[in-house]
Scaffold this motif. Structure first.
Motif, PDB file in Angstrom:
ATOM      1  N   HIS A 138       0.801  -1.218   0.000  1.00  0.00           N
ATOM      2  CA  HIS A 138       0.000   0.000   0.000  1.00  0.00           C
ATOM      3  C   HIS A 138       0.840   1.277   0.000  1.00  0.00           C
ATOM      4  O   HIS A 138       0.293   2.375   0.107  1.00  0.00           O
ATOM      5  N   ILE A 139       2.152   1.143  -0.102  1.00  0.00           N
ATOM      6  CA  ILE A 139       3.057   2.295  -0.083  1.00  0.00           C
ATOM      7  C   ILE A 139       3.528   2.573  -1.512  1.00  0.00           C
ATOM      8  O   ILE A 139       4.090   1.687  -2.169  1.00  0.00           O
ATOM      9  N   ARG A 176       0.307   4.764  -9.567  1.00  0.00           N
ATOM     10  CA  ARG A 176       1.290   5.780  -9.219  1.00  0.00           C
ATOM     11  C   ARG A 176       0.624   7.151  -9.312  1.00  0.00           C
ATOM     12  O   ARG A 176      -0.443   7.312  -9.918  1.00  0.00           O
ATOM     13  N   THR A 177       1.267   8.113  -8.705  1.00  0.00           N
ATOM     14  CA  THR A 177       0.787   9.487  -8.776  1.00  0.00           C
ATOM     15  C   THR A 177       1.442  10.168  -9.969  1.00  0.00           C
ATOM     16  O   THR A 177       2.670  10.188 -10.082  1.00  0.00           O
ATOM     17  N   GLY A 178       0.625  10.725 -10.866  1.00  0.00           N
ATOM     18  CA  GLY A 178       1.147  11.386 -12.053  1.00  0.00           C
ATOM     19  C   GLY A 178       1.688  12.771 -11.751  1.00  0.00           C
ATOM     20  O   GLY A 178       1.577  13.279 -10.627  1.00  0.00           O
ATOM     21  N   LEU A 186      -1.903   1.610 -13.607  1.00  0.00           N
ATOM     22  CA  LEU A 186      -1.164   0.817 -14.583  1.00  0.00           C
ATOM     23  C   LEU A 186      -1.811  -0.547 -14.776  1.00  0.00           C
ATOM     24  O   LEU A 186      -1.610  -1.202 -15.802  1.00  0.00           O
ATOM     25  N   LEU A 187      -2.557  -0.978 -13.765  1.00  0.00           N
ATOM     26  CA  LEU A 187      -3.347  -2.204 -13.784  1.00  0.00           C
ATOM     27  C   LEU A 187      -4.690  -1.873 -13.138  1.00  0.00           C
ATOM     28  O   LEU A 187      -4.808  -0.842 -12.458  1.00  0.00           O
ATOM     29  N   PRO A 188      -5.712  -2.699 -13.310  1.00  0.00           N
ATOM     30  CA  PRO A 188      -7.009  -2.394 -12.693  1.00  0.00           C
ATOM     31  C   PRO A 188      -6.855  -2.103 -11.195  1.00  0.00           C
ATOM     32  O   PRO A 188      -6.107  -2.797 -10.496  1.00  0.00           O
ATOM     33  N   PRO A 189      -7.541  -1.073 -10.680  1.00  0.00           N
ATOM     34  CA  PRO A 189      -7.377  -0.689  -9.270  1.00  0.00           C
ATOM     35  C   PRO A 189      -7.874  -1.764  -8.303  1.00  0.00           C
ATOM     36  O   PRO A 189      -8.955  -2.333  -8.503  1.00  0.00           O
ATOM     37  N   VAL A 190      -7.071  -2.025  -7.289  1.00  0.00           N
ATOM     38  CA  VAL A 190      -7.415  -3.006  -6.264  1.00  0.00           C
ATOM     39  C   VAL A 190      -7.282  -2.329  -4.908  1.00  0.00           C
ATOM     40  O   VAL A 190      -6.308  -1.623  -4.643  1.00  0.00           O
ATOM     41  N   ARG A 191      -8.262  -2.541  -4.060  1.00  0.00           N
ATOM     42  CA  ARG A 191      -8.216  -1.998  -2.707  1.00  0.00           C
ATOM     43  C   ARG A 191      -8.446  -3.114  -1.702  1.00  0.00           C
ATOM     44  O   ARG A 191      -9.261  -4.012  -1.937  1.00  0.00           O
ATOM     45  N   HIS A 192      -7.723  -3.053  -0.585  1.00  0.00           N
ATOM     46  CA  HIS A 192      -7.908  -3.975   0.518  1.00  0.00           C
ATOM     47  C   HIS A 192      -8.669  -3.270   1.630  1.00  0.00           C
ATOM     48  O   HIS A 192      -8.592  -2.045   1.761  1.00  0.00           O
ATOM     49  N   LYS A 193      -9.374  -4.027   2.429  1.00  0.00           N
ATOM     50  CA  LYS A 193     -10.103  -3.440   3.547  1.00  0.00           C
ATOM     51  C   LYS A 193      -9.131  -2.750   4.497  1.00  0.00           C
ATOM     52  O   LYS A 193      -8.045  -3.261   4.775  1.00  0.00           O
ATOM     53  N   ASP A 194      -9.553  -1.583   4.982  1.00  0.00           N
ATOM     54  CA  ASP A 194      -8.704  -0.775   5.855  1.00  0.00           C
ATOM     55  C   ASP A 194      -9.575  -0.194   6.960  1.00  0.00           C
ATOM     56  O   ASP A 194     -10.496   0.590   6.678  1.00  0.00           O
ATOM     57  N   PRO A 195      -9.312  -0.557   8.236  1.00  0.00           N
ATOM     58  CA  PRO A 195     -10.138  -0.035   9.331  1.00  0.00           C
ATOM     59  C   PRO A 195     -10.038   1.477   9.492  1.00  0.00           C
ATOM     60  O   PRO A 195     -10.900   2.095  10.107  1.00  0.00           O
ATOM     61  N   LEU A 196      -8.983   2.103   8.916  1.00  0.00           N
ATOM     62  CA  LEU A 196      -8.811   3.542   9.031  1.00  0.00           C
ATOM     63  C   LEU A 196      -9.396   4.300   7.840  1.00  0.00           C
ATOM     64  O   LEU A 196      -9.450   5.529   7.853  1.00  0.00           O
ATOM     65  N   ASP A 197      -9.830   3.568   6.816  1.00  0.00           N
ATOM     66  CA  ASP A 197     -10.333   4.229   5.609  1.00  0.00           C
ATOM     67  C   ASP A 197     -11.475   3.402   5.019  1.00  0.00           C
ATOM     68  O   ASP A 197     -11.251   2.316   4.488  1.00  0.00           O
ATOM     69  N   PRO A 198     -12.718   3.908   5.100  1.00  0.00           N
ATOM     70  CA  PRO A 198     -13.867   3.149   4.566  1.00  0.00           C
ATOM     71  C   PRO A 198     -13.730   2.846   3.075  1.00  0.00           C
ATOM     72  O   PRO A 198     -14.300   1.870   2.593  1.00  0.00           O
ATOM     73  N   ALA A 199     -12.975   3.671   2.349  1.00  0.00           N
ATOM     74  CA  ALA A 199     -12.801   3.432   0.910  1.00  0.00           C
ATOM     75  C   ALA A 199     -11.834   2.295   0.633  1.00  0.00           C
ATOM     76  O   ALA A 199     -11.739   1.820  -0.500  1.00  0.00           O
ATOM     77  N   GLY A 200     -11.113   1.855   1.652  1.00  0.00           N
ATOM     78  CA  GLY A 200     -10.124   0.800   1.475  1.00  0.00           C
ATOM     79  C   GLY A 200      -8.755   1.352   1.150  1.00  0.00           C
ATOM     80  O   GLY A 200      -8.594   2.531   0.825  1.00  0.00           O
ATOM     81  N   LEU A 202      -5.561   1.416  -1.211  1.00  0.00           N
ATOM     82  CA  LEU A 202      -5.166   1.125  -2.587  1.00  0.00           C
ATOM     83  C   LEU A 202      -3.888   0.300  -2.618  1.00  0.00           C
ATOM     84  O   LEU A 202      -2.944   0.556  -1.870  1.00  0.00           O
ATOM     85  N   VAL A 203      -3.844  -0.694  -3.488  1.00  0.00           N
ATOM     86  CA  VAL A 203      -2.645  -1.511  -3.685  1.00  0.00           C
ATOM     87  C   VAL A 203      -1.801  -0.863  -4.778  1.00  0.00           C
ATOM     88  O   VAL A 203      -2.222  -0.778  -5.931  1.00  0.00           O
ATOM     89  N   PHE A 204      -0.616  -0.395  -4.406  1.00  0.00           N
ATOM     90  CA  PHE A 204       0.289   0.221  -5.376  1.00  0.00           C
ATOM     91  C   PHE A 204       1.214  -0.804  -6.024  1.00  0.00           C
ATOM     92  O   PHE A 204       1.669  -0.593  -7.145  1.00  0.00           O
ATOM     93  N   TRP A 205       1.505  -1.903  -5.305  1.00  0.00           N
ATOM     94  CA  TRP A 205       2.488  -2.865  -5.802  1.00  0.00           C
ATOM     95  C   TRP A 205       2.025  -4.292  -5.560  1.00  0.00           C
ATOM     96  O   TRP A 205       1.443  -4.599  -4.521  1.00  0.00           O
TER      97      TRP A 205
END
Length: 280
Positions: A138-139, A176-178, A186-200, A202-205
């Motif tokens: 996520h970094i 990545r940030t443009g 660069l690939l379809p967006p994937v998000r994992h559940k995150d207790p600190l962020d309801p939106a989840g 984002l997986v960067f790598w």
């Protein structure tokens, strides 16, 4: 290859075996009903015990081995979970979270330390052990985070970490940030559940089998200390096409988020760069 039974929970010592909390969930996330730990938590705890715990020939559990860790400086990049609960209160234990609205090195209103893994506020050679669990994906600039963790490790110190490992493929960047400050996928967006962020989160790598080589090029030695195989490579999660992305979204909408993300449990040990740098 399927369920691999565990005799005991390495964190709270409850007798197993342990199973997923619902049908179809990844075996990497099988829960201990005692402390709530997942299989990846317990595998990391076993490695921590092997590396730093008592070696008296008896079963060792974090809950009953706290004295063995009392002289160590341990930093964990999260402030919740079964491992955190087992280690907190030790004289040398520090934990943190990342908050967008709190400056690194300061505390949140709930008195949780904020740290940005890519620019830690600790002095060089501050810790014997650093622990990170499923955060490096996520970094956006993970290589800076690995460098920073190596910097704050004392000579001979270790970074224990887990990641969702994409076996059979090479490491790839998903987002990545443009230059305009907007996210580029660069690939379809994937998000994992995150207790600190309801939106989840984002997986960067996606990290593949070449991760140790990539880190070795930065002077960081990495070895796989534990690898529990539940799934064959053709069963693992690869969201790299429009079709696989749609199937992932469907699983999430049906409440089967974890069932789509099937991974084996791997624990890595990264060692410091051999000498401490200058204090910043």
């Amino acid at each position: 290859m399927r369920d691999i039974p565990e005799a005991y929970c390495s964190i709270c010592s409850l007798q197993g075996p342990f199973h997923p909390f619902f049908d179809g969930a990844s075996l990497r996330e099988s829960r201990c009903p005692g402390c709530g730990s997942s299989r990846r938590n317990r595998d990391l705890a076993r490695v921590l015990l092997d590396e730093c715990g008592p070696h008296d020939g008896k079963h060792a559990f974090l809950a009953t081995s706290r004295e063995a860790f009392s002289s160590l400086r341990i930093y964990e990049l999260q402030s919740k979970g079964a491992l955190h609960d087992a280690l907190r209160g030790l004289p040398g234990y520090i934990s943190s979270e990342y908050f967008r609205d709190v400056p690194p090195g300061k505390y949140s209103p709930a008195h949780v330390l904020c740290q940005d893994a890519t620019r830690l506020t600790f002095d060089d050679a501050s810790f014997d052990v650093v622990i990170s669990q499923d955060i490096m994906e996520h970094i956006e600039e993970p290589w800076r985070a690995f460098d920073e963790i190596a910097r704050v490790l004392r000579p001979g110190g270790i970074h224990l970490f887990t990641i969702p490992l994409h076996e059979g493929v090479t490491t790839r960047q998903r987002a990545r940030t443009g230059k305009d400050g907007k996210l580029e996928y660069l690939l379809p967006p994937v998000r994992h559940k995150d207790p600190l962020d309801p939106a989840g989160a984002l997986v960067f790598w996606d990290y593949g089998d070449d991760l140790p080589v990539l880190l070795a090029e930065r002077g960081i030695s990495v070895r796989k200390a534990s690898h529990t195989q539940f799934y064959e490579r053709n069963e693992l999660c690869f969201i790299d096409s429009e079709d696989s992305w749609k199937r992932c979204l469907e699983a999430c909408e049906q409440g089967r988020h974890v069932s789509f993300f099937l991974y084996n449990s791997a624990v890595f040990i990264a060692e410091g760069k051999g000498r401490a740098g200058k204090h910043r």
